[in-house]
Write a protein that holds these residues in place. Structure first.
Motif, PDB file in Angstrom:
ATOM      1  N   ASN A  22       0.845  -1.191   0.000  1.00  0.00           N
ATOM      2  CA  ASN A  22       0.000   0.000   0.000  1.00  0.00           C
ATOM      3  C   ASN A  22       0.882   1.242   0.000  1.00  0.00           C
ATOM      4  O   ASN A  22       2.109   1.148   0.155  1.00  0.00           O
ATOM      5  CB  ASN A  22      -1.004  -0.011   1.168  1.00  0.00           C
ATOM      6  CG  ASN A  22      -0.345   0.098   2.524  1.00  0.00           C
ATOM      7  OD1 ASN A  22       0.529   0.919   2.746  1.00  0.00           O
ATOM      8  ND2 ASN A  22      -0.779  -0.736   3.460  1.00  0.00           N
ATOM      9  N   VAL A  23       0.272   2.405  -0.167  1.00  0.00           N
ATOM     10  CA  VAL A  23       1.035   3.653  -0.310  1.00  0.00           C
ATOM     11  C   VAL A  23       1.910   3.932   0.913  1.00  0.00           C
ATOM     12  O   VAL A  23       3.048   4.381   0.768  1.00  0.00           O
ATOM     13  CB  VAL A  23       0.103   4.851  -0.640  1.00  0.00           C
ATOM     14  CG1 VAL A  23      -0.824   5.163   0.502  1.00  0.00           C
ATOM     15  CG2 VAL A  23       0.904   6.080  -1.037  1.00  0.00           C
ATOM     16  N   GLY A  24       1.418   3.644   2.099  1.00  0.00           N
ATOM     17  CA  GLY A  24       2.216   3.870   3.306  1.00  0.00           C
ATOM     18  C   GLY A  24       3.448   2.994   3.351  1.00  0.00           C
ATOM     19  O   GLY A  24       4.533   3.449   3.739  1.00  0.00           O
ATOM     20  N   GLU A  25       3.301   1.742   2.967  1.00  0.00           N
ATOM     21  CA  GLU A  25       4.442   0.825   2.951  1.00  0.00           C
ATOM     22  C   GLU A  25       5.478   1.258   1.918  1.00  0.00           C
ATOM     23  O   GLU A  25       6.682   1.210   2.175  1.00  0.00           O
ATOM     24  CB  GLU A  25       3.961  -0.601   2.658  1.00  0.00           C
ATOM     25  CG  GLU A  25       3.104  -1.192   3.754  1.00  0.00           C
ATOM     26  CD  GLU A  25       2.396  -2.468   3.338  1.00  0.00           C
ATOM     27  OE1 GLU A  25       2.160  -3.299   4.245  1.00  0.00           O
ATOM     28  OE2 GLU A  25       2.055  -2.635   2.143  1.00  0.00           O
ATOM     29  N   ILE A  26       4.994   1.687   0.758  1.00  0.00           N
ATOM     30  CA  ILE A  26       5.920   2.144  -0.292  1.00  0.00           C
ATOM     31  C   ILE A  26       6.648   3.398   0.162  1.00  0.00           C
ATOM     32  O   ILE A  26       7.875   3.492   0.029  1.00  0.00           O
ATOM     33  CB  ILE A  26       5.155   2.401  -1.610  1.00  0.00           C
ATOM     34  CG1 ILE A  26       4.545   1.101  -2.138  1.00  0.00           C
ATOM     35  CG2 ILE A  26       6.078   3.044  -2.653  1.00  0.00           C
ATOM     36  CD1 ILE A  26       3.530   1.299  -3.243  1.00  0.00           C
ATOM     37  N   ALA A  27       5.922   4.356   0.719  1.00  0.00           N
ATOM     38  CA  ALA A  27       6.537   5.607   1.187  1.00  0.00           C
ATOM     39  C   ALA A  27       7.582   5.324   2.257  1.00  0.00           C
ATOM     40  O   ALA A  27       8.667   5.916   2.243  1.00  0.00           O
ATOM     41  CB  ALA A  27       5.463   6.557   1.711  1.00  0.00           C
ATOM     42  N   ALA A  28       7.279   4.424   3.187  1.00  0.00           N
ATOM     43  CA  ALA A  28       8.225   4.090   4.251  1.00  0.00           C
ATOM     44  C   ALA A  28       9.478   3.435   3.674  1.00  0.00           C
ATOM     45  O   ALA A  28      10.603   3.778   4.063  1.00  0.00           O
ATOM     46  CB  ALA A  28       7.563   3.169   5.277  1.00  0.00           C
ATOM     47  N   GLU A  29       9.288   2.507   2.748  1.00  0.00           N
ATOM     48  CA  GLU A  29      10.441   1.811   2.166  1.00  0.00           C
ATOM     49  C   GLU A  29      11.335   2.768   1.379  1.00  0.00           C
ATOM     50  O   GLU A  29      12.547   2.641   1.385  1.00  0.00           O
ATOM     51  CB  GLU A  29       9.978   0.663   1.270  1.00  0.00           C
ATOM     52  CG  GLU A  29      11.126  -0.185   0.778  1.00  0.00           C
ATOM     53  CD  GLU A  29      10.695  -1.484   0.137  1.00  0.00           C
ATOM     54  OE1 GLU A  29      11.371  -1.910  -0.811  1.00  0.00           O
ATOM     55  OE2 GLU A  29       9.687  -2.068   0.581  1.00  0.00           O
ATOM     56  N   LEU A  30      10.717   3.743   0.712  1.00  0.00           N
ATOM     57  CA  LEU A  30      11.485   4.692  -0.101  1.00  0.00           C
ATOM     58  C   LEU A  30      11.890   5.941   0.668  1.00  0.00           C
ATOM     59  O   LEU A  30      12.549   6.810   0.119  1.00  0.00           O
ATOM     60  CB  LEU A  30      10.670   5.090  -1.335  1.00  0.00           C
ATOM     61  CG  LEU A  30      10.285   3.960  -2.291  1.00  0.00           C
ATOM     62  CD1 LEU A  30       9.454   4.493  -3.439  1.00  0.00           C
ATOM     63  CD2 LEU A  30      11.523   3.238  -2.803  1.00  0.00           C
ATOM     64  N   ASP A  31      11.465   6.027   1.931  1.00  0.00           N
ATOM     65  CA  ASP A  31      11.703   7.217   2.748  1.00  0.00           C
ATOM     66  C   ASP A  31      11.242   8.469   1.995  1.00  0.00           C
ATOM     67  O   ASP A  31      11.984   9.428   1.821  1.00  0.00           O
ATOM     68  CB  ASP A  31      13.183   7.319   3.135  1.00  0.00           C
ATOM     69  CG  ASP A  31      13.414   8.355   4.237  1.00  0.00           C
ATOM     70  OD1 ASP A  31      12.486   8.619   5.028  1.00  0.00           O
ATOM     71  OD2 ASP A  31      14.524   8.927   4.284  1.00  0.00           O
ATOM     72  N   ASN A  36       3.520  12.512  -2.285  1.00  0.00           N
ATOM     73  CA  ASN A  36       4.310  12.395  -3.513  1.00  0.00           C
ATOM     74  C   ASN A  36       4.209  10.979  -4.084  1.00  0.00           C
ATOM     75  O   ASN A  36       4.007  10.795  -5.283  1.00  0.00           O
ATOM     76  CB  ASN A  36       5.769  12.761  -3.223  1.00  0.00           C
ATOM     77  CG  ASN A  36       6.591  12.890  -4.481  1.00  0.00           C
ATOM     78  OD1 ASN A  36       6.139  13.415  -5.483  1.00  0.00           O
ATOM     79  ND2 ASN A  36       7.813  12.379  -4.422  1.00  0.00           N
ATOM     80  N   VAL A  37       4.326   9.972  -3.214  1.00  0.00           N
ATOM     81  CA  VAL A  37       4.217   8.581  -3.654  1.00  0.00           C
ATOM     82  C   VAL A  37       2.825   8.329  -4.229  1.00  0.00           C
ATOM     83  O   VAL A  37       2.682   7.699  -5.270  1.00  0.00           O
ATOM     84  CB  VAL A  37       4.529   7.611  -2.492  1.00  0.00           C
ATOM     85  CG1 VAL A  37       4.182   6.169  -2.863  1.00  0.00           C
ATOM     86  CG2 VAL A  37       5.995   7.720  -2.091  1.00  0.00           C
TER      87      VAL A  37
END
Length: 89
Positions: A22-31, A36-37
């Protein structure tokens, strides 16, 4: 092809090679900033590169197999665009 040309979008594709998120997991992984994500996910989804699956209050994104080829049991190794393909490192 424009959707795949942005560095942030390619980072998202790289992230999703490991599986749906999900968007939160992607944002966290990419810092990266969630807004923006989310923007880039929308562009990738609109271009057809991603599938979006509503799961409760989250939308889980995954790579669309029509564009992403893979070897068995390995993450996708390229984006197939018909006219050309983009190799993923």
């Amino acid at each position: 092809v424009e959707a795949s040309g942005d560095a942030d979008r390619l980072r998202i594709v790289q992230c999703l090679r490991g599986g749906a998120r999900n968007v939160g997991e992607i944002a966290a992984e990419l810092d990266a900033d969630i807004a923006n994500v989310s923007h880039h996910l929308g562009k990738l989804r609109h271009a057809g590169f991603l599938l979006a699956d509503k799961q409760g209050r989250f939308v889980v994104y995954s790579l669309n197999p029509e564009f992403f080829s893979t070897q068995t049991n390995k993450p996708p190794d390229h984006i197939e665009l018909g006219c050309c393909r983009i190799e993923l490192p």
